[in-house]
Scaffold this motif. Structure first.
Motif, mmCIF file in Angstrom:
data_model
loop_
_atom_site.group_PDB
_atom_site.id
_atom_site.type_symbol
_atom_site.label_atom_id
_atom_site.label_comp_id
_atom_site.label_asym_id
_atom_site.label_seq_id
_atom_site.Cartn_x
_atom_site.Cartn_y
_atom_site.Cartn_z
ATOM 1 N N UNK B 10 35.023 33.681 14.289
ATOM 2 C CA UNK B 10 34.063 32.801 14.968
ATOM 3 C C UNK B 10 34.327 31.339 14.615
ATOM 4 N N UNK B 14 35.155 28.363 17.139
ATOM 5 C CA UNK B 14 34.331 27.144 17.179
ATOM 6 C C UNK B 14 35.185 25.898 16.986
ATOM 7 N N UNK B 46 32.064 26.778 24.336
ATOM 8 C CA UNK B 46 31.649 26.395 22.981
ATOM 9 C C UNK B 46 30.229 26.915 22.722
ATOM 10 N N UNK B 50 29.318 29.414 19.852
ATOM 11 C CA UNK B 50 28.448 28.754 18.876
ATOM 12 C C UNK B 50 27.188 29.591 18.630
ATOM 13 N N UNK B 53 26.932 32.889 16.400
ATOM 14 C CA UNK B 53 26.659 32.754 14.963
ATOM 15 C C UNK B 53 25.165 32.870 14.711
ATOM 16 N N UNK B 54 24.754 32.568 13.483
ATOM 17 C CA UNK B 54 23.344 32.750 13.148
ATOM 18 C C UNK B 54 22.480 31.651 13.754
ATOM 19 N N UNK B 56 19.721 29.992 16.355
ATOM 20 C CA UNK B 56 19.572 30.001 17.805
ATOM 21 C C UNK B 56 18.557 31.046 18.275
ATOM 22 N N UNK B 58 18.243 34.347 17.893
ATOM 23 C CA UNK B 58 18.605 35.704 18.345
ATOM 24 C C UNK B 58 17.811 36.794 17.612
ATOM 25 N N UNK B 59 17.708 36.647 16.289
ATOM 26 C CA UNK B 59 16.984 37.669 15.517
ATOM 27 C C UNK B 59 15.506 37.680 15.912
ATOM 28 N N UNK B 62 15.250 39.330 19.308
ATOM 29 C CA UNK B 62 15.446 40.781 19.187
ATOM 30 C C UNK B 62 14.177 41.433 18.634
ATOM 31 N N UNK B 165 22.540 21.659 15.678
ATOM 32 C CA UNK B 165 23.483 20.687 15.107
ATOM 33 C C UNK B 165 24.763 20.539 15.930
#
Lengths: 168, 249
Positions: B10, B14, B46, B50, B53-54, B56, B58-59, B62, B165
């Motif tokens: 990853x 990136x 990108x 991007x 990864x962690x 953003x 997602x968790x 979910x 970021x």
């Protein structure tokens, strides 16, 4: 059940970080001293140059360097300056000195010195990584000038990667 | 395959997108239109890698979707809106830094990110507690047909409010080179790419909730919903109790 497993894997993958800063590391190494140089990716460099090259002359005065040290470099102490020194298996807190900044084309460079004199003739290993993995470091053999014998390997640190240099 | 090998892959992806975008920004000055188009395409790619990864959201998405079975269209709505808010938040930081405060966006990000992160953690914890209560209250509902919640917009705000970021770095870079317009468009396309990744993570959670094993077993259906709500609580607790340190990059 397989869907549940895939979902758990995705959630597990979400735990490790993604880098948005990329640093190329190079080293000057001997038994008593180590100079570490970082060269930043262009996007991050632009931001650092804007902030710390106040007079835009591409040269960093002692005052500009001091500002960088206060506002950026000192914060990295909690990440051991991405340079993890172990002597005889014991972690040693890093005390970098001789901070020097420079500009190379569009890239921002940082150099600092690590005193290895207190650890002469002891078994040393130095890891290069950012535990938070917000910065991705790269270190190749071609970027190391050394008068001592060493081995360099990529290491798996559970969820991020790094490089381990061991003195022979 | 080790997670760190995946992390390395990853990171390299990136880095490649980051470098290619920077190079094409310089090429705009040559007067050709092609580099601008390439920047937009690259920004989308990108965004995809991007957001793999962690962070953003997602968790969070979910967990929320496991707790609240939602329509597929709502999953995409949540995913793309989070990415958009995440990007807008980053653009606000970048523009304030560049035009109001005359500092780099990274400098302002260093100051605003830790408190925003913790605030977001506290609110996620509250949302999680509400989800636990809500799932417990609806424990007799044993099928997919749980009423759609408007709380998904709350999830969008909570997950998106912390500025990205990656977008900050890209848009500030564009501004310093005098290409603010292209930078804003690239940031928008980057958010579309991130939206796609977040939506795919959401779809995965949704497909777990809609799988036969879950739908046909009322107890499993409830257990998975409860697990999702618990995940949101734990995520909020983690953010709240693990403040991110102040750092410039």
């Amino acid at each position: 059940m397989s869907k549940i497993c895939v979902c758990l894997l995705v959630c597990a993958c979400s735990v490790f970080a993604h880098p948005h800063t990329f640093i190329t590391v190079s080293l000057d190494l001997n038994e008593t001293d180590m100079n570490v140089r970082w060269l930043f990716d262009e996007m991050t460099s632009q931001s650092l140059l804007e902030d710390f090259d106040a007079d835009r002359n591409g040269i960093f005065s002692p005052k500009e360097t001091e500002t960088f040290q206060k506002e950026v470099f000192n914060d990295l102490k909690q990440f051991s300056f991405f340079t993890h020194l172990k002597v005889s298996g014991k972690s040693i807190p890093l005390k970098p000195t001789r901070l020097f900044l420079w500009r190379e084309n569009n890239a921002f460079g940082v150099e600092f010195h690590v005193d290895l004199k207190p650890y002469v003739h002891q078994k040393k290993a130095i890891g290069f990584w950012d535990e938070s993995f917000l910065c991705a470091l790269s270190l190749e053999k071609e970027q190391i000038r050394s008068s001592v014998k060493y081995t360099l390997k990529e290491v798996d640190n559970a969820y991020y990667y790094g490089y381990l240099l061991e003195f022979l | 395959m080790m997670l760190s090998t995946l992390a390395n892959t990853f990171a390299q992806a990136n880095h490649s997108f980051n470098t290619a975008i920077a190079e094409h920004f310089h090429a705009i000055d040559s007067g050709h239109f092609q580099p601008a188009l390439l920047i937009i395409v690259l920004a989308f790619g990108y965004g995809v890698v991007h957001a793999l990864g962690p962070g953003h959201g997602k968790a969070l998405v979910a967990g929320y979707l496991l707790a609240n079975p939602s329509k597929r269209s709502h999953v995409f709505q949540i995913g793309f809106l989070i990415a958009l808010v995440h990007t807008l938040s980053a653009l606000v930081v970048t523009l304030c830094a560049a035009y109001l405060m005359n500092v780099s966006a990274n400098r302002l990000f260093r100051d605003v990110n830790p408190p925003l992160f913790q605030l977001s953690g506290g609110l996620i914890l509250l949302l999680g507690c509400w989800l636990v209560y809500s799932v417990f209250k609806e424990r007799r509902i044993a099928s997919e047909s749980v009423a759609a919640h408007t709380s998904r917009f709350g999830v969008v705000m909570l997950a998106g409010v912390v500025p990205c970021p990656g977008v900050i770095t890209l848009s500030f870079f564009a501004i310093t080179l005098g290409h603010m317009g292209i930078g804003m468009v690239a940031a928008f396309f980057m958010s579309l790419g991130m939206g796609l990744s977040i939506s795919l993570a959401g779809l995965l959670a949704q497909s777990v909730q809609a799988s036969k094993a879950i739908v046909t077993q009322p107890k499993w259906f409830w257990a998975i919903r409860f697990l999702g709500a618990l995940c949101v609580v734990l995520l909020g607790l983690w953010f709240l109790t693990h403040p991110i340190p102040q750092r410039a990059f």
